[in-house]
Design an enzyme around this catalytic site. Structure first.
Site, PDB file in Angstrom:
ATOM      1  N   ASP A  35       0.837  -1.203   0.000  1.00 21.03           N
ATOM      2  CA  ASP A  35       0.000   0.000   0.000  1.00 21.03           C
ATOM      3  C   ASP A  35       0.872   1.254   0.000  1.00 21.03           C
ATOM      4  OD1 ASP A  35      -2.096  -1.668   0.068  1.00 21.03           O
ATOM      5  OD2 ASP A  35      -2.783  -1.133   2.097  1.00 21.03           O
ATOM      6  N   ASP A  39       0.857   4.280  -2.606  1.00 19.50           N
ATOM      7  CA  ASP A  39       0.655   5.681  -2.228  1.00 19.50           C
ATOM      8  C   ASP A  39       1.769   6.575  -2.757  1.00 19.50           C
ATOM      9  OD1 ASP A  39      -1.635   4.981  -0.972  1.00 19.50           O
ATOM     10  OD2 ASP A  39      -0.792   4.969   1.053  1.00 19.50           O
ATOM     11  N   GLU A 115     -26.920 -15.343  -8.665  1.00 25.35           N
ATOM     12  CA  GLU A 115     -25.837 -14.455  -8.208  1.00 25.35           C
ATOM     13  C   GLU A 115     -25.978 -14.237  -6.711  1.00 25.35           C
ATOM     14  OE1 GLU A 115     -26.390 -10.768 -10.313  1.00 25.35           O
ATOM     15  OE2 GLU A 115     -26.496 -11.790 -12.230  1.00 25.35           O
ATOM     16  N   LYS A 117     -26.500 -11.977  -3.550  1.00 27.83           N
ATOM     17  CA  LYS A 117     -27.152 -10.681  -3.328  1.00 27.83           C
ATOM     18  C   LYS A 117     -26.306  -9.914  -2.314  1.00 27.83           C
ATOM     19  CE  LYS A 117     -31.720  -8.937  -1.914  1.00 27.83           C
ATOM     20  NZ  LYS A 117     -31.307  -7.605  -1.776  1.00 27.83           N
ATOM     21  N   ASP A 119     -25.218  -7.011   0.111  1.00 28.78           N
ATOM     22  CA  ASP A 119     -26.008  -6.127   0.960  1.00 28.78           C
ATOM     23  C   ASP A 119     -25.325  -4.771   1.041  1.00 28.78           C
ATOM     24  OD1 ASP A 119     -28.096  -5.390   2.445  1.00 28.78           O
ATOM     25  OD2 ASP A 119     -27.464  -6.383   4.290  1.00 28.78           O
ATOM     26  N   TYR A 226     -23.756  -5.794 -11.670  1.00 26.11           N
ATOM     27  CA  TYR A 226     -24.486  -7.036 -11.933  1.00 26.11           C
ATOM     28  C   TYR A 226     -25.573  -6.930 -12.983  1.00 26.11           C
ATOM     29  CZ  TYR A 226     -27.101  -4.729  -8.179  1.00 26.11           C
ATOM     30  OH  TYR A 226     -27.747  -3.807  -7.395  1.00 26.11           O
ATOM     31  N   LYS A 288     -32.043 -14.890 -11.851  1.00 25.03           N
ATOM     32  CA  LYS A 288     -32.505 -14.162 -13.034  1.00 25.03           C
ATOM     33  C   LYS A 288     -32.707 -15.143 -14.180  1.00 25.03           C
ATOM     34  CE  LYS A 288     -29.818 -10.211 -11.497  1.00 25.03           C
ATOM     35  NZ  LYS A 288     -28.622  -9.372 -11.627  1.00 25.03           N
ATOM     36  N   LYS A 312     -33.960 -14.586   0.196  1.00 25.57           N
ATOM     37  CA  LYS A 312     -33.287 -13.973   1.347  1.00 25.57           C
ATOM     38  C   LYS A 312     -32.905 -15.034   2.373  1.00 25.57           C
ATOM     39  CE  LYS A 312     -34.276  -9.732   2.248  1.00 25.57           C
ATOM     40  NZ  LYS A 312     -33.877  -8.367   2.099  1.00 25.57           N
ATOM     41  N   CYS A 406     -32.335   7.039  38.548  1.00 26.84           N
ATOM     42  CA  CYS A 406     -31.163   6.745  37.719  1.00 26.84           C
ATOM     43  C   CYS A 406     -30.289   5.711  38.427  1.00 26.84           C
ATOM     44  CB  CYS A 406     -30.372   8.029  37.466  1.00 26.84           C
ATOM     45  SG  CYS A 406     -28.769   7.733  36.703  1.00 26.84           S
ATOM     46  N   CYS A 409     -26.822   7.732  39.515  1.00 29.10           N
ATOM     47  CA  CYS A 409     -26.761   8.818  40.503  1.00 29.10           C
ATOM     48  C   CYS A 409     -27.987   8.841  41.418  1.00 29.10           C
ATOM     49  CB  CYS A 409     -26.620  10.169  39.807  1.00 29.10           C
ATOM     50  SG  CYS A 409     -28.130  10.673  38.961  1.00 29.10           S
ATOM     51  N   CYS A 424     -32.380  10.539  32.813  1.00 28.34           N
ATOM     52  CA  CYS A 424     -31.846  11.145  34.014  1.00 28.34           C
ATOM     53  C   CYS A 424     -31.531  12.594  33.616  1.00 28.34           C
ATOM     54  CB  CYS A 424     -30.562  10.422  34.423  1.00 28.34           C
ATOM     55  SG  CYS A 424     -29.657  11.298  35.704  1.00 28.34           S
ATOM     56  N   CYS A 429     -24.773  13.914  36.973  1.00 24.93           N
ATOM     57  CA  CYS A 429     -24.792  12.441  37.041  1.00 24.93           C
ATOM     58  C   CYS A 429     -23.461  11.923  36.481  1.00 24.93           C
ATOM     59  CB  CYS A 429     -25.951  11.895  36.217  1.00 24.93           C
ATOM     60  SG  CYS A 429     -25.853  10.112  35.971  1.00 24.93           S
TER      61      CYS A 429
HETATM   62  S1  IVH Z   1     -30.574  -7.173  -9.839  1.00 26.48           S
HETATM   63  C1  IVH Z   1     -33.935  -5.040 -12.004  1.00 26.48           C
HETATM   64  N1  IVH Z   1     -28.537  -8.432  -8.741  1.00 26.48           N
HETATM   65  O1  IVH Z   1     -30.811  -6.027  -4.145  1.00 26.48           O
HETATM   66  C2  IVH Z   1     -33.133  -5.884 -11.075  1.00 26.48           C
HETATM   67  N2  IVH Z   1     -29.691  -6.808  -7.439  1.00 26.48           N
HETATM   68  O2  IVH Z   1     -33.537  -6.222  -3.064  1.00 26.48           O
HETATM   69  C3  IVH Z   1     -32.152  -5.092 -10.335  1.00 26.48           C
HETATM   70  N3  IVH Z   1     -28.732  -6.465  -5.195  1.00 26.48           N
HETATM   71  O3  IVH Z   1     -32.059  -3.062  -5.572  1.00 26.48           O
HETATM   72  C4  IVH Z   1     -31.495  -5.809  -9.263  1.00 26.48           C
HETATM   73  N4  IVH Z   1     -27.084  -7.904  -5.391  1.00 26.48           N
HETATM   74  O4  IVH Z   1     -29.588  -3.125  -4.811  1.00 26.48           O
HETATM   75  C5  IVH Z   1     -29.505  -7.515  -8.558  1.00 26.48           C
HETATM   76  N5  IVH Z   1     -26.685  -9.574  -7.917  1.00 26.48           N
HETATM   77  C6  IVH Z   1     -27.650  -8.672  -7.753  1.00 26.48           C
HETATM   78  C7  IVH Z   1     -27.789  -7.942  -6.551  1.00 26.48           C
HETATM   79  C8  IVH Z   1     -28.832  -7.020  -6.426  1.00 26.48           C
HETATM   80  C9  IVH Z   1     -27.677  -7.010  -4.599  1.00 26.48           C
HETATM   81  C10 IVH Z   1     -29.611  -5.442  -4.570  1.00 26.48           C
HETATM   82  C11 IVH Z   1     -30.002  -4.307  -5.474  1.00 26.48           C
HETATM   83  C12 IVH Z   1     -31.494  -4.343  -5.516  1.00 26.48           C
HETATM   84  C13 IVH Z   1     -31.828  -5.056  -4.252  1.00 26.48           C
HETATM   85  C14 IVH Z   1     -33.215  -5.665  -4.295  1.00 26.48           C
END
Ligand code: IVH
Length: 668
Positions: A35, A39, A115, A117, A119, A226, A288, A312, A406, A409, A424, A429
């Site tokens: 790193d 830099d 794929e 998902k 977060d 994605y 998808k 989920k 409290c 105190c 409180c 305190c």
């Molecule tokens: S596709 C039209 N692919 O999950 C479809 N979304 O709960 C667009 N997200 O708004 C979404 N990983 O922010 C897609 N591999 C993935 C994802 C993904 C995370 C998020 C995305 C979306 C939200 C929906």
């Protein structure tokens, strides 16, 4: 003196070197240099570009360090709108979705892409002629915030694409914060006595909307792409992902082609546990339909595509026993009940305590000492109590009683109208004093380095300090005899305390801990009033006339300064020599027609960039705001101005064009 031609060559070679190391680091995960070495190269590039400003280009890696803070974000329309996904929570629901899709296209053979998902926070990206041109948050799906300057700082995102991308490429992706980055950030906050961030997703959401892109650059966010909203000349989603990878875009490699429900189940089950070893947070799997033709045929509902669904993962849960319920008292005096638990392993960490939020929450769940409870760790790193297992409750258990006093105190607690928290309100305190001190010395406040929570506790224990004002009365001879101290460490801390007397009014205002006055509001107030005495004398009307200050904040400020205890504290700080002034910028004029006025710039200006216009307006003493409100004095509308102009017209605010702006700048 170096030769300009060799400077040019060096700039070019540094750029490609830096981008190569970026790719090695973020895409191949095989860094070749440290790193520090990275830099150093970046430093060299920045220095050379400063010497040759005409050579700076938007795709230079130097642009990733961030630029001047902005006042706000422009709103941009999403075309097409950014849809969300329908959720499913078990494999049965996934099978139902597959069956439903098949019913809609009965004669077609379906296959899928699965794929992870991620977060994080979804983002729409626009590349024009291979260059990153714009990045917009999801917002409400139809409009989002233009956060391009912040997204540029993400090192895993190429500023220039490789291969042959289409002239206009609109992509969707997710910005996220890796666990290691999140943990390091929280570690630092803990050391500084600041409240911890709950989870990487919320921290990412907050970070991407920061107005200072240099701070965003420091946070080390990452991004994954994605989805493409542009035509790429291929017929499946899988091939899109491959194309995006060829362009050098960060596509997560964990995606998979799945022929049927069984394959989808294997993918989901495979990641259910394995995802815990990933360096980032995932909350599910996205499925998808692979064929783009069938995606088109299936279409969208108003909210989500029919050709995709999210699965989920369930939040992780564990059972344990409540050994006790303790009560914490925070800086504002709010009492928070905390369940002390029999240690239990949950999602990789040993959990000993869980917050019960507030007494309403505690009463609703009726958590009692001795109960067996179900804990859950969802998106938050702090686990919560979901429910009590009543079948295991002991007969002699008793409901937890609300404290009338409290726990620290022992003064009577109060509940303000409209609030759930018990508080409180004893200003001396010990719990409140300690938390107030810890806030006062923190980085955005008086920034007294070296005075962490441990030292504060020691000084309180030894009765060398009783409140924030006594910090300024500490003496060398009191400190150097303390356990673990010496003359050098005493000297250092005293020097830091002394230095804090010269902090800005903005720092001081934040340090005072006025309700609803965070870093940003403190800065707005400081720049408006410039001296604490002027703020103290301000009426609620004067306060509310300031852009971004509403009635709630104004009332809280008045309440604070009318409290005799706070007045005493302020006088003690004054006597100690703490500065009450916001240092003025000598280059700012206060005699122009624009000084003190709030302006909003919208649309495109032909003869100067927006940041240049902003800089010049500020030098004339004007404030440039990102959004139009009743408090806006003047709107400058450039080419193709949109919603802000309409709003200004609706509110009857004076609107001027670029020519008039140039006149004002020339002859203020
Ligand atoms: S596709 C039209 N692919 O999950 C479809 N979304 O709960 C667009 N997200 O708004 C979404 N990983 O922010 C897609 N591999 C993935 C994802 C993904 C995370 C998020 C995305 C979306 C939200 C929906």
């Amino acid at each position: 003196m170096s030769q300009p031609t060799s400077d040019v060559q060096r700039i070019m070679s540094l750029r490609s070197e830096l981008e190569r190391h970026n790719r090695l680091y973020y895409q191949a995960a095989q860094p070749e240099i440290s790193d520090q070495q990275f830099d150093a190269l970046m430093h060299e590039l920045i220095e050379l570009e400063q010497r040759h400003p005409e050579l700076v280009s938007p795709d230079s890696p130097s642009q990733r360090v961030g630029g001047d803070p902005v006042e706000g974000f422009e709103q941009v329309a999403h075309d097409p709108p950014m849809l969300s996904l329908d959720n499913s929570y078990n494999l049965e629901e996934v099978s139902e979705w597959v069956a439903r899709v098949q019913r809609q296209v009965p004669d077609e053979a379906l296959s899928y892409i699965a794929e992870l998902k991620l977060d994080g926070v979804s983002i729409s990206l626009l590349y024009e002629d291979g260059l990153l041109a714009q990045a917009v948050t999801r917002g409400n799906g139809s409009f989002g915030d233009d956060v391009t300057s912040n997204v540029r700082t993400l090192r895993s995102l190429p500023l220039r694409l490789s291969g042959k991308p289409p002239a206009r490429l609109v992509l969707r992706g997710e910005i996220f914060m890796p666990w290691t980055v999140f943990e390091a950030l929280n570690q630092r906050r803990q050391e500084e006595g600041q409240p911890l961030y709950a989870n990487p997703r919320n921290t990412t959401a907050g970070t991407i909307r920061l107005l200072d892109s240099r701070e965003v650059a420091r946070r080390q966010l990452e991004i994954a792409v994605y989805q493409s909203a542009s035509e790429l000349g291929v017929d499946t989603h899988g091939k899109i992902l491959e194309r995006l990878t060829e362009f050098g875009l960060p596509v997560r490699s964990q995606w998979s082609r799945c022929a049927d429900v069984d394959a989808l189940r294997d993918y989901i089950d495979g990641w259910r546990l394995a995802r815990k070893d990933l360096p980032f947070e995932t909350d599910g799997v996205v499925i998808k339909v692979d064929s783009l033709r069938l995606q088109q045929e299936l279409g969208n509902t108003s909210k989500a595509p029919r050709w995709a669904v999210a699965y989920k993962f369930a939040a992780e849960q564990a059972q344990t026993k409540v050994l006790g319920i303790s009560v914490q008292v925070g800086r504002t005096g709010a009492l928070t009940p905390v369940a002390e638990l029999e240690p239990v392993l949950l999602a990789g960490t040993t959990v000993k305590r869980a917050t019960l939020h507030n007494y309403e929450d505690l009463a609703r769940k009726d958590v009692r000492v001795g109960d067996t409870v179900l804990l859950e760790k969802g998106g938050d790193i702090i686990p919560k109590v979901v429910e009590v297992d009543l079948t295991l409750r002991r007969e002699d258990s008793e409901p937890f009683e609300l404290p009338s006093h409290c726990p620290v105190c022992n003064s009577p607690v109060v509940r303000f109208e409209g609030e759930v928290a018990l508080r409180c309100i004893n200003p001396v305190c010990p719990a409140i004093v300690r938390e107030t001190l810890s806030h006062f010395v923190s980085r955005n406040a008086m920034d007294i380095e070296g005075l962490g929570d441990k030292l504060i506790d020691q000084l309180l224990r030894e009765r060398l300090i009783v409140d924030v004002t006594s910090l300024y009365r500490l003496r060398q001879e009191d400190l150097e005899i303390l356990d673990g101290w010496g003359s050098k460490s005493a000297e250092n801390v005293l020097a830091e305390i002394d230095k804090s007397k010269g902090r800005t009014l903005a720092n001081l205002l934040f340090a005072l801990g006025i309700r609803f006055v965070g870093v940003r509001v403190a800065k707005i107030l400081a720049e408006h009033f410039r001296h604490l005495d002027r703020l103290i004398a301000a009426s609620p009307e004067e306060l509310q006339a300031i852009d971004e200050i509403g009635p709630k904040v104004a009332a809280s400020i008045r309440l604070f300064f009318e409290d005799p205890h706070q007045s005493q504290r302020i006088e003690a700080l004054r006597a100690a020599g703490v500065s009450f002034e916001q240092p003025g910028d000598d280059s700012v004029r206060s005699d122009s027609v624009l000084s003190g006025k709030t302006l909003v710039l919208t649309g495109t200006l032909a003869s100067l960039s927006r940041s240049e216009a902003k800089q010049r307006l500020e030098a004339l003493g004007a404030r440039v705001s990102g959004s139009v409100s009743k408090k806006t004095d003047l709107v400058v509308a450039g080419e193709s101005a949109g919603s802000k102009l309409t709003k200004a017209q609706d509110l009857g605010i004076e609107v001027i064009d670029e020519a008039r702006l140039l006149q004002l700048l020339a002859d203020p």
